[in-house]
Design a protein around this motif. Structure first.
Motif, mmCIF file in Angstrom:
data_model
loop_
_atom_site.group_PDB
_atom_site.id
_atom_site.type_symbol
_atom_site.label_atom_id
_atom_site.label_comp_id
_atom_site.label_asym_id
_atom_site.label_seq_id
_atom_site.Cartn_x
_atom_site.Cartn_y
_atom_site.Cartn_z
ATOM 1 N N MET A 121 2.201 -17.088 -4.583
ATOM 2 C CA MET A 121 3.221 -16.081 -4.707
ATOM 3 C C MET A 121 4.272 -16.327 -3.619
ATOM 4 O O MET A 121 3.946 -16.535 -2.464
ATOM 5 N N ALA A 122 5.527 -16.294 -3.996
ATOM 6 C CA ALA A 122 6.617 -16.532 -3.070
ATOM 7 C C ALA A 122 6.883 -15.285 -2.243
ATOM 8 O O ALA A 122 6.675 -14.163 -2.695
ATOM 9 N N GLY A 123 7.348 -15.504 -1.023
ATOM 10 C CA GLY A 123 7.695 -14.395 -0.145
ATOM 11 C C GLY A 123 9.039 -13.798 -0.544
ATOM 12 O O GLY A 123 9.698 -14.255 -1.474
ATOM 13 N N ALA A 124 9.431 -12.780 0.185
ATOM 14 C CA ALA A 124 10.702 -12.112 -0.068
ATOM 15 C C ALA A 124 11.851 -13.096 0.080
ATOM 16 O O ALA A 124 11.835 -13.978 0.936
ATOM 17 N N ALA A 125 12.860 -12.935 -0.770
ATOM 18 C CA ALA A 125 14.011 -13.842 -0.774
ATOM 19 C C ALA A 125 14.684 -13.910 0.591
ATOM 20 O O ALA A 125 15.065 -14.983 1.049
ATOM 21 N N ARG A 126 14.815 -12.780 1.252
ATOM 22 C CA ARG A 126 15.482 -12.811 2.559
ATOM 23 C C ARG A 126 14.677 -13.624 3.573
ATOM 24 O O ARG A 126 15.252 -14.227 4.459
ATOM 25 N N LEU A 127 13.365 -13.655 3.445
ATOM 26 C CA LEU A 127 12.547 -14.488 4.332
ATOM 27 C C LEU A 127 12.731 -15.972 4.011
ATOM 28 O O LEU A 127 12.741 -16.804 4.904
ATOM 29 N N ARG A 128 12.869 -16.277 2.734
ATOM 30 C CA ARG A 128 13.050 -17.679 2.324
ATOM 31 C C ARG A 128 14.409 -18.217 2.740
ATOM 32 O O ARG A 128 14.613 -19.427 2.789
ATOM 33 N N ARG A 129 15.368 -17.331 3.028
ATOM 34 C CA ARG A 129 16.714 -17.752 3.423
ATOM 35 C C ARG A 129 16.939 -17.670 4.936
ATOM 36 O O ARG A 129 18.021 -17.979 5.408
ATOM 37 N N LEU A 130 15.969 -17.244 5.687
ATOM 38 C CA LEU A 130 16.124 -17.030 7.119
ATOM 39 C C LEU A 130 15.793 -18.331 7.877
ATOM 40 O O LEU A 130 14.618 -18.680 8.042
ATOM 41 N N PRO A 131 16.821 -19.064 8.329
ATOM 42 C CA PRO A 131 16.582 -20.368 8.959
ATOM 43 C C PRO A 131 15.626 -20.332 10.151
ATOM 44 O O PRO A 131 14.804 -21.231 10.306
ATOM 45 N N THR A 132 15.699 -19.297 10.983
ATOM 46 C CA THR A 132 14.799 -19.255 12.144
ATOM 47 C C THR A 132 13.343 -19.115 11.706
ATOM 48 O O THR A 132 12.452 -19.701 12.327
ATOM 49 N N ARG A 133 13.103 -18.380 10.645
ATOM 50 C CA ARG A 133 11.732 -18.247 10.134
ATOM 51 C C ARG A 133 11.260 -19.570 9.539
ATOM 52 O O ARG A 133 10.132 -19.997 9.772
ATOM 53 N N LEU A 134 12.124 -20.204 8.765
ATOM 54 C CA LEU A 134 11.772 -21.492 8.166
ATOM 55 C C LEU A 134 11.500 -22.539 9.243
ATOM 56 O O LEU A 134 10.536 -23.316 9.141
ATOM 57 N N LEU A 135 12.334 -22.550 10.277
ATOM 58 C CA LEU A 135 12.145 -23.484 11.387
ATOM 59 C C LEU A 135 10.809 -23.235 12.073
ATOM 60 O O LEU A 135 10.057 -24.167 12.373
ATOM 61 N N SER A 136 10.475 -21.976 12.280
ATOM 62 C CA SER A 136 9.209 -21.613 12.902
ATOM 63 C C SER A 136 8.015 -22.049 12.056
ATOM 64 O O SER A 136 7.039 -22.604 12.574
ATOM 65 N N LEU A 137 8.082 -21.802 10.753
ATOM 66 C CA LEU A 137 6.985 -22.209 9.865
ATOM 67 C C LEU A 137 6.805 -23.721 9.843
ATOM 68 O O LEU A 137 5.680 -24.225 9.885
ATOM 69 N N ALA A 138 7.921 -24.446 9.769
ATOM 70 C CA ALA A 138 7.846 -25.913 9.769
ATOM 71 C C ALA A 138 7.302 -26.429 11.093
ATOM 72 O O ALA A 138 6.471 -27.355 11.125
ATOM 73 N N ALA A 139 7.738 -25.829 12.199
ATOM 74 C CA ALA A 139 7.264 -26.260 13.519
ATOM 75 C C ALA A 139 5.776 -25.978 13.681
ATOM 76 O O ALA A 139 5.042 -26.807 14.239
ATOM 77 N N THR A 140 5.329 -24.843 13.195
ATOM 78 C CA THR A 140 3.908 -24.495 13.287
ATOM 79 C C THR A 140 3.050 -25.511 12.533
ATOM 80 O O THR A 140 2.027 -25.977 13.038
ATOM 81 N N GLU A 141 3.479 -25.855 11.338
ATOM 82 C CA GLU A 141 2.735 -26.843 10.545
ATOM 83 C C GLU A 141 2.755 -28.206 11.219
ATOM 84 O O GLU A 141 1.738 -28.898 11.297
#
Length: 146
Positions: free
Chosen positions: A1-21
């Motif tokens: 299930m995909a997260g909220a659209a605003r979360l998918r568009r938030l660059p700082t969140r995406l950067l954090s998720l990618a860095a964590t992985e």
């Protein structure tokens, strides 16, 4: 299930998720051979700049001075670096990369290249270059000169 659209568009969140992985995968691979990311930072710095004092290594790698001693101790115990008195200033030691340290650095280079290929698999070579350039701009902007 995909997260909220605003979360998918938030660059700082995406950067954090990618860095964590990325961090998770790097740490797992390094642990398989008893290494840590700071080992790589010290070995790569010594390879590029030659013998350095502990203070210089701390400055170049971003490892706190109090922590760099422990990292150097670990590397010295394994024969990857040597401490020798600085001829110009006997109060300090110079840390030098040894031949086994050079071999370990090559091993770590290969291992980290494998992880990078895994993490960045969906990106083309041009996209990887662009990502590295953009991340460098961000890192430099926030005071961590590379």
């Amino acid at each position: 299930m995909a997260g909220a659209a605003r979360l998918r568009r938030l660059p700082t969140r995406l950067l954090s998720l990618a860095a964590t992985e990325s961090d998770r995968r790097v740490n797992e691979k390094l642990a398989l051979i008893g290494a840590r990311r700071w080992h790589y930072a010290v070995l790569a710095t010594l390879d590029e700049f030659g013998p350095e004092s502990q203070a210089e290594l701390s400055s170049r790698t971003g490892i706190y001075r109090s922590d760099v001693v422990a990292v150097i101790n670990e590397l010295a115990e394994r024969g990857f670096v040597e401490r020798t008195p600085d001829r110009a200033d006997r109060r300090r030691n110079l840390i030098t990369l040894t031949e086994p340290g050079q071999q370990q650095l090559y091993t770590l280079d290969r291992l980290l290249a494998e992880v990078e290929d895994e993490v960045l698999a969906p990106l083309t070579a041009a996209q990887r270059d662009q990502l590295a350039q953009l991340l460098t701009v961000l890192v430099n902007h926030h005071g961590r000169q590379m």
